[in-house]
Design a protein around this motif. Structure first.
Motif, PDB file in Angstrom:
ATOM      1  N   LEU A  76     -18.004  -9.676  50.668  1.00  0.00           N
ATOM      2  CA  LEU A  76     -17.699  -9.089  49.415  1.00  0.00           C
ATOM      3  C   LEU A  76     -16.808  -7.785  49.829  1.00  0.00           C
ATOM      4  O   LEU A  76     -15.825  -7.674  49.282  1.00  0.00           O
ATOM      5  CB  LEU A  76     -18.513  -8.802  48.713  1.00  0.00           C
ATOM      6  N   ALA A  77     -17.517  -7.069  50.758  1.00  0.00           N
ATOM      7  CA  ALA A  77     -16.824  -5.739  51.184  1.00  0.00           C
ATOM      8  C   ALA A  77     -15.642  -5.940  52.064  1.00  0.00           C
ATOM      9  O   ALA A  77     -14.406  -5.416  51.682  1.00  0.00           O
ATOM     10  CB  ALA A  77     -17.843  -4.880  51.736  1.00  0.00           C
ATOM     11  N   ALA A  95      -7.709  -4.396  48.579  1.00  0.00           N
ATOM     12  CA  ALA A  95      -6.804  -2.985  48.148  1.00  0.00           C
ATOM     13  C   ALA A  95      -5.909  -2.784  49.436  1.00  0.00           C
ATOM     14  O   ALA A  95      -4.847  -2.019  49.128  1.00  0.00           O
ATOM     15  CB  ALA A  95      -7.805  -1.958  48.371  1.00  0.00           C
ATOM     16  N   ALA A  96      -6.253  -3.108  50.673  1.00  0.00           N
ATOM     17  CA  ALA A  96      -5.111  -2.763  51.672  1.00  0.00           C
ATOM     18  C   ALA A  96      -3.826  -3.422  51.268  1.00  0.00           C
ATOM     19  O   ALA A  96      -2.377  -3.171  51.383  1.00  0.00           O
ATOM     20  CB  ALA A  96      -5.600  -3.203  52.881  1.00  0.00           C
ATOM     21  N   LEU A  97      -4.026  -5.074  51.030  1.00  0.00           N
ATOM     22  CA  LEU A  97      -2.664  -5.624  50.765  1.00  0.00           C
ATOM     23  C   LEU A  97      -1.974  -5.226  49.302  1.00  0.00           C
ATOM     24  O   LEU A  97      -0.680  -5.012  49.617  1.00  0.00           O
ATOM     25  CB  LEU A  97      -3.047  -7.125  50.167  1.00  0.00           C
ATOM     26  N   LEU A  98      -2.713  -4.845  48.340  1.00  0.00           N
ATOM     27  CA  LEU A  98      -1.962  -4.064  47.393  1.00  0.00           C
ATOM     28  C   LEU A  98      -1.282  -2.803  47.656  1.00  0.00           C
ATOM     29  O   LEU A  98      -0.045  -2.685  47.191  1.00  0.00           O
ATOM     30  CB  LEU A  98      -3.029  -3.559  46.010  1.00  0.00           C
ATOM     31  N   GLY A 138     -13.040   4.410  50.321  1.00  0.00           N
ATOM     32  CA  GLY A 138     -14.135   4.315  49.995  1.00  0.00           C
ATOM     33  C   GLY A 138     -14.649   2.603  50.477  1.00  0.00           C
ATOM     34  O   GLY A 138     -15.589   2.453  51.124  1.00  0.00           O
ATOM     35  N   LEU A 139     -13.841   1.928  50.334  1.00  0.00           N
ATOM     36  CA  LEU A 139     -14.133   0.399  50.523  1.00  0.00           C
ATOM     37  C   LEU A 139     -14.081   0.395  52.268  1.00  0.00           C
ATOM     38  O   LEU A 139     -15.037  -0.452  52.560  1.00  0.00           O
ATOM     39  CB  LEU A 139     -13.024  -0.407  50.088  1.00  0.00           C
TER      40      LEU A 139
END
Lengths: 276, 219
Positions: free
Chosen positions: A146-147, A154-157, A177-178
């Motif tokens: 999941l992490a 998030a990185a792709l976005l 944070g992730l």
């Protein structure tokens, strides 16, 4: 009693790994994009990439199965099979995402994003249910998958928004944070595997993977993000490099877990109990 | 209720692999596939060591992970405990193979033969194209059991109702029968001998009992 015959599994290869890599990224991407763009729909490129990644992962799995034209049979066992559940969630993911984007319905896209997260969760449970592979059946693999998926999303976005000259101010902090959560999940997973007496070869492969993952995939992106958010001048290149490293390191870990660290249970002699 | 199980006496098995050959002959499995194989294992620490031959294969678990994960419901559990595969339903995803802690499942995509690349007469007769591209494993010779039961024979007692590997064992190390029947041959063996089941800690409740009386260095 020592297990013998703990060889590397040969049933799932890079194609299966591709599903965990791309499916995890795509599902998480739509989740973060769907909610962060509310009350609007995400940029069409972002939604397209999310769907393409999940689709690519499923295509790779389809290319690996022995009887590909029976693929509809995958939906037959929702009661206990996480693979069936994963497939069902994927259908809902595509149906909602296409509907939401085509009809410009932001809430529907966000719900598709939730399906994306569920898809990643199903993937984690697919691995956990693989009793024959100690590295996969370890419960700590669920938070790790999941992490990694969320971090990749998030990185792709972040990378896609940079490509279309857009930005979400707080996305850097989310990614930061992730990455921390992912590193903790990875350490916890390794620790749990060692405690569970996983095959030595599995531990060895994962320990070798951990160093580049934590250094190049976690520490350097963290430093770059901190630099970017603390500098007054524009430092887009730093955040782009951080995003690429966070994305690729997640794929690297999942590829390793599925293909190179997947040693089987092996055989062992039990302790003979007394005659009943 | 009936539950068919296999009992392997490790103090009797000599590792001759006759069971492996008998299985291959009976079921016409391809060269790279061994539904019944015999491992050569060592136990203990020097000088108190022992060499053992351990027959393995599908353990026909009471709580089979392969069945739970199967997305197509091709893997099923019969009322007599035997785990079966419906070759017409299986999609060949190999999820069952990674779920099985006994390395009992195989998948192959094309026919290959050991002798000059041509099938032997038994292979020509028994070769099942349905097994290509899907999961396959030991069936406990369920076709022999079913035919034997129809003829009022007792599996594990009458050879015509008993798996081929058990029939072929030259050391009388392999036994088959109904563990739920307290009067059965396998119940008597398990009741009267030290035994273990492999990987019991995984909760699969395997249907394969290993009789083993450890020999000490003084013996």
């Amino acid at each position: 009693m020592t297990n013998t015959g703990q060889v590397l599994q040969a049933n799932w290869d890079w194609r299966a790994a591709g599903n965990f890599m791309f499916g995890g990224s795509g599902g998480s991407l739509l989740l973060i994009a769907g909610f962060s763009s509310l009350p609007d729909v995400p940029h069409p490129l972002v939604a397209a990439v999310a769907m393409a990644l999940v689709g690519l992962g499923l295509f790779l799995v389809w290319a690996e199965i022995g009887r590909p034209w029976r693929f509809l049979h995958v939906f037959f066992h929702p009661r206990t099979s996480w693979m069936t559940r994963e497939s069902g969630v994927a259908v809902a993911f595509f149906a909602l995402a296409i509907t939401g984007v085509v009809l410009s319905l932001p809430v529907v896209v966000a719900v598709a994003g939730v399906m994306g997260l569920l898809f990643v969760y199903c993937q984690a449970r697919v691995l956990k249910a693989s009793t024959g592979i100690p590295a996969w059946r370890q419960p700590a693999i669920v938070p790790l998958i999941l992490a990694t998926g969320l971090t990749e999303g998030a990185a792709l976005l972040l990378l896609l928004l940079a490509a279309v000259q857009e930005a979400i101010p707080w996305l850097d902090y989310i990614l930061l944070g992730l990455i921390v959560v992912r590193a903790v999940a990875a350490a916890s997973y390794l620790h749990a595997l060692a405690r569970a007496n996983a095959p030595e070869a599995t531990i060895s492969v994962l320990k070798r993977t951990a160093i580049p993952f934590l250094m190049v995939g976690s520490l350097i992106p963290l430093i770059l993000i901190v630099l970017e958010v603390s500098m007054t001048t524009e430092a887009d290149i730093a955040i782009i490099v951080a995003g690429i490293l966070a994305l690729v390191s997640g794929w690297y870990v999942k590829f390793t877990i599925v293909t190179r660290a997947a040693h089987v249970q092996g055989f062992s002699l039990g302790v003979p109990g007394p005659a009943s | 209720m009936t539950r068919y199980v296999m009992v392997a006496d490790l103090n009797r098995c000599i590792g001759c692999q006759t069971c492996t050959v008998a299985c291959r002959h009976t079921n016409a499995t391809l060269p790279e596939i061994e539904w019944r194989r015999v491992l050569d294992m060592e136990s203990g620490e020097f000088p108190d060591v022992e060499r053992l031959f351990v027959p393995v294969g599908c353990q026909h678990c009471a709580d089979p992970p392969c069945m739970h994960v199967c997305p197509s419901t091709a893997t099923r559990q019969r009322d007599d405990g035997i785990i079966s595969i419906d070759y017409d339903l299986c999609i060949g995803c190999s999820y069952c193979a990674v779920a099985c802690p006994y390395q009992a499942r195989y998948k192959t995509d094309r026919n290959r033969f050991a002798y000059d690349g041509k099938p032997m007469p038994s292979e020509e007769i028994l070769m099942d194209e349905k097994r290509l591209g899907v999961a396959q494993k030991c069936t406990f010779c369920s076709d022999r059991i079913d035919a034997g039961l129809e003829a009022n024979l007792t599996p594990g007692v009458d050879p015509d109702a008993t798996p081929a590997c058990v029939n072929s064992c030259i050391a009388n190390a392999l036994h088959f029968g109904d563990i739920e029947d307290r009067e059965s041959n396998v119940s008597a063996l398990v009741d009267n001998s030290p035994h273990f089941r492999m990987h019991e800690e995984l909760g699969t409740d395997p249907g394969f009992y290993y009789l083993w009386r450890r020999k000490s260095v003084e013996e």
